[in-house]
Design a protein around this motif. Structure first.
Motif, mmCIF file in Angstrom:
data_model
loop_
_atom_site.group_PDB
_atom_site.id
_atom_site.type_symbol
_atom_site.label_atom_id
_atom_site.label_comp_id
_atom_site.label_asym_id
_atom_site.label_seq_id
_atom_site.Cartn_x
_atom_site.Cartn_y
_atom_site.Cartn_z
ATOM 1 N N VAL A 130 5.882 3.446 9.076
ATOM 2 C CA VAL A 130 6.489 4.152 7.945
ATOM 3 C C VAL A 130 5.831 3.666 6.660
ATOM 4 N N VAL A 131 5.315 4.598 5.880
ATOM 5 C CA VAL A 131 4.764 4.261 4.566
ATOM 6 C C VAL A 131 5.920 4.240 3.576
ATOM 7 N N GLU A 132 6.221 3.078 3.062
ATOM 8 C CA GLU A 132 7.370 2.928 2.171
ATOM 9 C C GLU A 132 7.014 3.118 0.703
ATOM 10 N N SER A 133 5.755 2.905 0.355
ATOM 11 C CA SER A 133 5.334 3.056 -1.036
ATOM 12 C C SER A 133 3.909 3.612 -1.056
ATOM 13 N N PHE A 134 3.703 4.626 -1.880
ATOM 14 C CA PHE A 134 2.388 5.250 -2.010
ATOM 15 C C PHE A 134 2.191 5.568 -3.491
ATOM 16 N N LYS A 135 1.423 4.736 -4.176
ATOM 17 C CA LYS A 135 1.248 4.884 -5.619
ATOM 18 C C LYS A 135 -0.221 5.162 -5.935
ATOM 19 N N GLU A 136 -0.420 6.116 -6.816
ATOM 20 C CA GLU A 136 -1.777 6.495 -7.186
ATOM 21 C C GLU A 136 -2.067 6.075 -8.627
ATOM 22 N N SER A 137 -3.179 5.381 -8.798
ATOM 23 C CA SER A 137 -3.690 5.100 -10.131
ATOM 24 C C SER A 137 -5.059 5.755 -10.251
ATOM 25 N N GLN A 138 -5.682 5.613 -11.389
ATOM 26 C CA GLN A 138 -6.982 6.246 -11.586
ATOM 27 C C GLN A 138 -8.029 5.638 -10.655
ATOM 28 N N GLU A 139 -7.867 4.352 -10.358
ATOM 29 C CA GLU A 139 -8.885 3.657 -9.573
ATOM 30 C C GLU A 139 -8.630 3.684 -8.069
ATOM 31 N N ARG A 140 -7.322 3.732 -7.633
ATOM 32 C CA ARG A 140 -7.063 3.539 -6.207
ATOM 33 C C ARG A 140 -5.666 4.012 -5.830
ATOM 34 N N TYR A 141 -5.422 4.031 -4.509
ATOM 35 C CA TYR A 141 -4.084 4.213 -3.961
ATOM 36 C C TYR A 141 -3.546 2.843 -3.554
ATOM 37 N N ASP A 142 -2.325 2.528 -3.975
ATOM 38 C CA ASP A 142 -1.638 1.319 -3.512
ATOM 39 C C ASP A 142 -0.612 1.744 -2.475
ATOM 40 N N ILE A 143 -0.818 1.293 -1.238
ATOM 41 C CA ILE A 143 0.006 1.747 -0.115
ATOM 42 C C ILE A 143 0.663 0.541 0.549
ATOM 43 N N SER A 144 1.965 0.657 0.748
ATOM 44 C CA SER A 144 2.718 -0.369 1.469
ATOM 45 C C SER A 144 3.379 0.286 2.671
ATOM 46 N N ALA A 145 3.140 -0.275 3.867
ATOM 47 C CA ALA A 145 3.653 0.323 5.095
ATOM 48 C C ALA A 145 4.308 -0.723 5.970
ATOM 49 N N VAL A 146 5.288 -0.259 6.755
ATOM 50 C CA VAL A 146 5.991 -1.120 7.703
ATOM 51 C C VAL A 146 5.675 -0.653 9.120
ATOM 52 N N ILE A 147 5.312 -1.591 9.974
ATOM 53 C CA ILE A 147 5.149 -1.325 11.400
ATOM 54 C C ILE A 147 6.430 -1.798 12.087
ATOM 55 N N TYR A 148 7.179 -0.863 12.643
ATOM 56 C CA TYR A 148 8.404 -1.206 13.355
ATOM 57 C C TYR A 148 8.087 -1.460 14.829
ATOM 58 N N VAL A 149 8.643 -2.545 15.355
ATOM 59 C CA VAL A 149 8.546 -2.857 16.779
ATOM 60 C C VAL A 149 9.951 -3.025 17.328
ATOM 61 N N MET A 150 10.070 -3.193 18.652
ATOM 62 C CA MET A 150 11.385 -3.223 19.280
ATOM 63 C C MET A 150 11.881 -4.625 19.624
#
Length: 293
Positions: A212-232
């Motif tokens: 699940v991608v919890e944060s997706f932020k765009e700036s002029q230079e790049r994308y800042d992406i924060s994701a969670v990998i869920y396991v059982m």
């Protein structure tokens, strides 16, 4: 010349080449591809626009007998695809047993839309066997067009596209003419991460993970992406992270490189791993992960 538009849905068993075909027809790498079953979990749309046509392709999960609720939802995508297609592509290959999942093959005979059966991986067989297999499919679905393909070798996609263009109905465009998918960038980021999990981990780990991608932020230079990998389980969390975080770092590095190629922009990617024991059976969790069509 009248404008034509339609939904062309691709179904078939796991690992026959559905996602490879989808990418070839759309001309974009929308679908992740690995040798493992259940690589595709969602219905993924790719839109092809021509001067006098718009084709809306949908890739679907491989047909299987559900063992838990997530797989039931995956098969729901397949059932929906069969019911709302203007043209249905059923993919098979020269490796799998031809009569696997006969209940789905039987449904092809009663559809009110054109059916194209694609026999993929002909490079792994010989001509007499391919001819016999294509004849078998023609007998099973008499009204269908049966086409050979070797998508890995670059053969067949053009013939399939021509057949689709001949069969889509006259209709206005369903989507903006500049669109090529209905999925957002978050979805593709999560799929790229999941592809690396499928490639880098063995046994049950890939099938116990969701991204699940919890944060997706765009700036002029790049994308800042924060994701969670869920396991059982906690033990799976340890495996995904690896000694000193090495395994997770490998996933992140390769995923970031692929994202930069896909997005055409620099990416700063942060990954976390969390335990959610019931995510594959929880209706609430599956809805959050996008499994309800």
């Amino acid at each position: 010349m009248a404008f034509r538009s339609g939904f062309v849905n691709i179904i078939g068993n796991p690992n026959v080449g559905k996602s490879t075909l989808m990418n070839a027809l759309v001309g974009e790498r929308l679908c992740i591809i690995t040798p493992k079953a259940q690589t595709t979990r969602h219905k993924i749309m790719g839109i092809v626009n021509g001067e006098d046509y718009q084709i809306v392709f949908n890739d679907t999960p491989g047909i299987l007998k559900p063992a838990y609720r997530m797989q039931e939802d995956m098969m729901g995508f397949v059932d929906t695809a069969i019911g709302d297609a203007d043209v249905l592509i059923y993919m098979t290959d020269t490796i799998e047993k031809a009569d696997k999942n006969m209940e789905y093959i039987s449904r092809l005979k009663d559809l009110g839309c054109p059916v194209i059966v694609v026999v993929n991986k002909i490079d792994l067989s010989d001509q007499p066997k391919v001819n016999a297999l294509m004849q078998w499919w023609q007998e099973q679905v008499p009204a269908a067009l049966v086409l050979p393909a070797s998508l890995k070798e670059g053969f067949g996609a053009d013939n399939i596209m021509r057949a689709v263009l001949e069969r889509i109905p006259e209709a206005p465009a369903w989507y903006d003419r500049d669109s090529f998918t209905d999925r957002n960038l978050r979805f593709f980021a999560s799929e790229i991460i999941r592809e690396k999990i499928l490639l880098f981990y063995k046994e049950e780990i890939p099938y116990s993970c969701e991204v699940v991608v919890e944060s997706f932020k765009e700036s002029q230079e790049r994308y800042d992406i924060s994701a969670v990998i869920y396991v059982m389980r906690d033990s799976q969390k340890g495996i995904v992270i690896g000694k000193g975080g090495a395994a997770l770092k490998k996933v992140g590095t390769q995923a970031r490189k692929d994202m930069e190629d896909f997005f055409g922009k620099k990416v700063f990617l942060t990954l976390f791993v969390k335990v959610d024991p019931d995510w594959r059976e929880s209706r609430k969790e599956l809805r959050k992960f996008g499994y309800e069509d």
